[in-house]
Design a protein around this motif. Structure first.
Motif, mmCIF file in Angstrom:
data_model
loop_
_atom_site.group_PDB
_atom_site.id
_atom_site.type_symbol
_atom_site.label_atom_id
_atom_site.label_comp_id
_atom_site.label_asym_id
_atom_site.label_seq_id
_atom_site.Cartn_x
_atom_site.Cartn_y
_atom_site.Cartn_z
ATOM 1 N N HIS A 16 8.991 -1.320 0.491
ATOM 2 C CA HIS A 16 7.687 -0.870 0.987
ATOM 3 C C HIS A 16 7.835 0.011 2.228
ATOM 4 O O HIS A 16 7.025 0.906 2.452
ATOM 5 C CB HIS A 16 6.780 -2.071 1.269
ATOM 6 C CG HIS A 16 6.535 -2.904 0.041
ATOM 7 N ND1 HIS A 16 5.731 -2.465 -0.994
ATOM 8 C CD2 HIS A 16 7.021 -4.109 -0.335
ATOM 9 C CE1 HIS A 16 5.722 -3.380 -1.955
ATOM 10 N NE2 HIS A 16 6.498 -4.375 -1.579
ATOM 11 N N VAL A 17 8.877 -0.243 3.013
ATOM 12 C CA VAL A 17 9.144 0.585 4.195
ATOM 13 C C VAL A 17 9.531 1.996 3.741
ATOM 14 O O VAL A 17 9.045 2.993 4.263
ATOM 15 C CB VAL A 17 10.265 -0.037 5.072
ATOM 16 C CG1 VAL A 17 10.644 0.901 6.205
ATOM 17 C CG2 VAL A 17 9.821 -1.389 5.623
ATOM 18 N N VAL A 18 10.378 2.049 2.725
ATOM 19 C CA VAL A 18 10.838 3.341 2.210
ATOM 20 C C VAL A 18 9.679 4.115 1.583
ATOM 21 O O VAL A 18 9.475 5.296 1.868
ATOM 22 C CB VAL A 18 11.991 3.148 1.190
ATOM 23 C CG1 VAL A 18 12.465 4.491 0.660
ATOM 24 C CG2 VAL A 18 13.149 2.401 1.838
ATOM 25 N N THR A 19 8.898 3.431 0.719
ATOM 26 C CA THR A 19 7.762 4.110 0.073
ATOM 27 C C THR A 19 6.755 4.549 1.116
ATOM 28 O O THR A 19 6.199 5.644 1.023
ATOM 29 C CB THR A 19 7.005 3.191 -0.930
ATOM 30 O OG1 THR A 19 7.660 1.947 -1.007
ATOM 31 C CG2 THR A 19 6.934 3.811 -2.292
ATOM 32 N N GLY A 20 6.509 3.696 2.101
ATOM 33 C CA GLY A 20 5.572 4.029 3.174
ATOM 34 C C GLY A 20 6.020 5.276 3.917
ATOM 35 O O GLY A 20 5.216 6.160 4.223
#
Length: 139
Positions: A16-20
């Motif tokens: 989710h950090v990467v997608t965010g």
């Protein structure tokens, strides 16, 4: 100064950090991936009733994008198509990806009052490009 990213840092393991970060990158661009000048054209194209005309029109519009926009779109959408291949595990269907990226990649120059109306079509454009990836970006 260029920031040095340590990709071995534990927090990058959270998807989710990467997608965010990816979404934020596209959201913060001075101009969206689909330039403001092309927004209305893409919306008009996706509204075409005849599927083959719609397909050709969207493909031609993608082709007409400035090279940096076109090439970035190709790489991004190739990646998103790979994400969708794993939808059983990640629950990211074509529709889910379109809902997440539609408003980020295509938006009108002025944030108009009819945002909700646009939203449906913004998502449909992203959905269409994902579904027609190999037709739009023949290798």
């Amino acid at each position: 100064a260029d920031e040095q990213l340590d990709l071995d840092d534990g927090r990058w393991e959270d998807i989710h950090v990467v997608t965010g970060a990816l979404k934020l990158f596209f959201r913060e661009l001075p101009e969206p991936l689909v330039p403001f000048s092309h927004f209305d054209k893409f919306i008009a194209a996706i509204k075409l009733q005849d599927p083959s005309r719609r397909g050709r029109c969207v493909r031609d519009l993608v082709y007409s994008l400035p090279p940096a926009h076109h090439d970035t779109m190709k790489v991004l959408f190739r990646h998103l198509c790979r994400v969708i291949e794993y939808k059983e595990e990640n629950r990211m269907s074509v529709q889910s990806v379109a809902i997440v990226f539609g408003p980020t990649l295509l938006r009108p120059a002025g944030e108009e009052a009819n945002m909700a109306m646009h939203m449906v079509f913004q998502n449909q454009v992203v959905e269409h490009i994902l579904n027609q990836y190999s037709y739009i970006f023949p290798d």
